[in-house]
Design an enzyme around this catalytic site. Structure first.
Site, short mmCIF file in Angstrom:
data_model
loop_
_atom_site.label_atom_id
_atom_site.label_comp_id
_atom_site.label_asym_id
_atom_site.label_seq_id
_atom_site.Cartn_x
_atom_site.Cartn_y
_atom_site.Cartn_z
N ARG A 51 -11.24 0.08 -10.67
CA ARG A 51 -10.66 0.88 -9.58
C ARG A 51 -10.80 2.36 -9.90
NH1 ARG A 51 -7.47 3.31 -12.04
NH2 ARG A 51 -6.98 4.61 -10.26
N ALA A 53 -12.12 5.87 -7.52
CA ALA A 53 -13.34 6.06 -6.72
C ALA A 53 -14.61 6.18 -7.57
CB ALA A 53 -13.15 7.25 -5.79
N ARG A 95 -13.99 -2.83 -0.45
CA ARG A 95 -12.94 -1.84 -0.20
C ARG A 95 -13.54 -0.73 0.68
NH1 ARG A 95 -9.33 0.24 -5.14
NH2 ARG A 95 -7.79 0.50 -3.48
N GLN A 199 -0.26 2.24 -10.65
CA GLN A 199 -1.36 2.82 -11.45
C GLN A 199 -0.84 3.95 -12.35
OE1 GLN A 199 -1.54 2.06 -8.23
NE2 GLN A 199 -3.60 1.51 -7.58
N ASP A 240 -10.31 9.95 -3.04
CA ASP A 240 -11.31 8.93 -2.70
C ASP A 240 -12.30 9.39 -1.66
OD1 ASP A 240 -9.00 7.44 -3.94
OD2 ASP A 240 -10.49 5.85 -3.76
N ASN A 250 -6.25 10.04 -0.65
CA ASN A 250 -5.97 9.58 -2.02
C ASN A 250 -4.86 8.54 -1.94
OD1 ASN A 250 -6.45 9.74 -4.88
ND2 ASN A 250 -4.47 10.74 -5.09
N LYS A 251 -4.52 8.00 -3.08
CA LYS A 251 -3.53 6.93 -3.17
C LYS A 251 -2.29 7.20 -2.33
CE LYS A 251 -3.75 3.85 -4.73
NZ LYS A 251 -4.13 2.68 -3.91
O1 MRU Z 1 -6.40 1.96 -5.29
P1 MRU Z 1 -6.98 2.73 -6.43
O2 MRU Z 1 -6.23 2.52 -7.71
O3 MRU Z 1 -8.46 2.51 -6.59
O4 MRU Z 1 -6.77 4.24 -6.00
C1 MRU Z 1 -7.32 5.23 -6.81
C2 MRU Z 1 -6.92 6.60 -6.45
O5 MRU Z 1 -6.29 6.83 -5.45
C3 MRU Z 1 -7.43 7.69 -7.33
O6 MRU Z 1 -6.56 8.77 -7.32
C4 MRU Z 1 -8.80 8.15 -6.83
O7 MRU Z 1 -9.67 7.07 -6.70
C5 MRU Z 1 -9.41 9.17 -7.70
S1 MRU Z 1 -9.96 8.47 -9.23
C6 MRU Z 1 -10.69 9.69 -10.10
#
Ligand code: MRU
Length: 343
Positions: A51, A53, A95, A199, A240, A250-251
């Site tokens: 996981r 991006a 995804r 996370q 992302d 983002n998350k």
């Molecule tokens: O659902 P995830 O854990 O893949 O979400 C990841 C994020 O939101 C990260 O902040 C993003 O991918 C940046 S990673 C450098």
């Protein structure tokens, strides 16, 4: 990085599988998985075993290069490229939000196109290695820029995980902290736990403390109080996808942090490789937000049911932070301040 014995994604020596750290098991267990079948590669992304991006992009590169190698012996020469394209489409349906997945698949197909199966498989692996090497360099450059935004002794709040696990080596949102710590700076971090899949608590708290950074874990709803008390110098997050106007996905929960930061006058910085910018999305409204299953929010990290059976739910995995809330977007090409225009 000192705290990971290898990158979170890498190819097996024989190029016939891709090896990942299973991020769903961290921090209790460091387990490596070796994947070679399309279904297990799809599942690794959709279940967040791999996981973040950029890491998803690196994984997609190696996964398709491995599939190209394995397809060499199993499909007719004439149907090789269409079989690889179909597998790329399948992987890309795992995804929807991180644009890095689609970029990587496109690059692998472009490298393989018009070649004999053997040559295509070799070109695909070369391209995958290049994607990976470029990410290492990009993360390093992003981290250097990030370091210019904080002083020794600073405290940064971060959300989700944008470190080595989510990329390669330094990470994006965590890169400045990791690089700063390596250079002997005294840095502290408040880490949002990042419901529902934690996370922050599971991965960021683990990564930063292993790197020697002073870490305080908080629940997502505590960030406002920390800012109100003047304990946060800056917010650092990854992302992302970035739209042309600077809106960033983002998350889930990142938007709330950005609103709080604006209210309390704390700078809010977004870090990403330039490839995360998607000019085809004019604004954040064009970014597809992944919706995930009920169990992630009705249970505690899949463990125990906490909500009434059958309760109505919504579980968007990402949100979009309006560009007006962002102090700067940092890529390997520099620090971009408003007005953002990524056309
Ligand atoms: O659902 P995830 O854990 O893949 O979400 C990841 C994020 O939101 C990260 O902040 C993003 O991918 C940046 S990673 C450098």
């Amino acid at each position: 990085m000192q705290y990971l014995e290898s990158d979170s994604v890498r190819p097996a020596a024989d190029g016939r599988s891709v090896i990942i750290i299973d991020q769903t098991l961290l921090p209790q267990e460091i387990k490596y998985l070796s994947l070679s079948q399309p279904e297990e590669m799809f599942e690794a992304i959709s279940s967040l075993r791999v996981r973040g991006a950029p890491a998803i992009g690196i994984f997609a590169g190696y996964a398709l290069a491995v599939r190209a190698r394995l397809l060499c012996g199993s499909v007719e020469k004439d149907s090789f490229f269409s079989a690889l394209s179909q597998e790329a489409d399948y992987l890309c349906s795992s995804r929807p939000t991180a644009v890095n997945l689609f970029h990587a698949a496109e690059r692998i197909l472009k490298a393989a196109d018009g070649k004999s199966p053997e040559a295509a498989a070799a070109a695909a692996m070369n391209e995958a290695v290049l994607i990976h090497e470029q990410d290492i360099d990009i993360c390093r450059r992003i981290s250097e820029y990030g370091l210019t935004l904080i002083r020794d002794g600073a405290t940064v709040l971060t959300h989700c995980n944008a470190g080595a696990l989510a990329t390669s080596r330094y990470g994006t949102g965590l890169g400045a902290l990791l690089l700063g710590a390596e250079r002997g700076m005294k840095l502290s971090a408040f880490v949002d736990e990042t419901r529902p899949l934690l996370q922050g608590a599971r991965l960021t708290a683990w990564e930063l403390s292993r790197a020697g950074i002073d870490v305080t874990l908080i629940c997502d709803n505590m960030a406002g109080l920390m800012m109100q008390q003047g304990r946060i110098d800056a917010c650092f997050v990854g992302c992302d996808r970035v739209a042309a106007n600077g809106d960033t996905a983002n998350k889930i929960g990142t938007l709330s942090v950005a609103v709080l930061a604006k209210h309390f006058g704390v700078p809010f910085y977004v870090f990403c490789p330039s490839t995360t910018i998607d000019p085809e999305c004019r604004t954040g409204a064009d970014i597809t937000i992944e919706q995930r299953s009920a169990e992630e929010i009705t249970g505690l990290y899949f463990d125990r049911q906490i909500a009434p059976e059958g309760i109505r739910y919504e579980n968007p995995a990402f949100d979009v932070t309006d560009h007006e809330l962002i102090t700067a977007i940092i890529t390997e090409n520099g620090i971009f301040r408003p007005p953002f225009c990524f056309e």
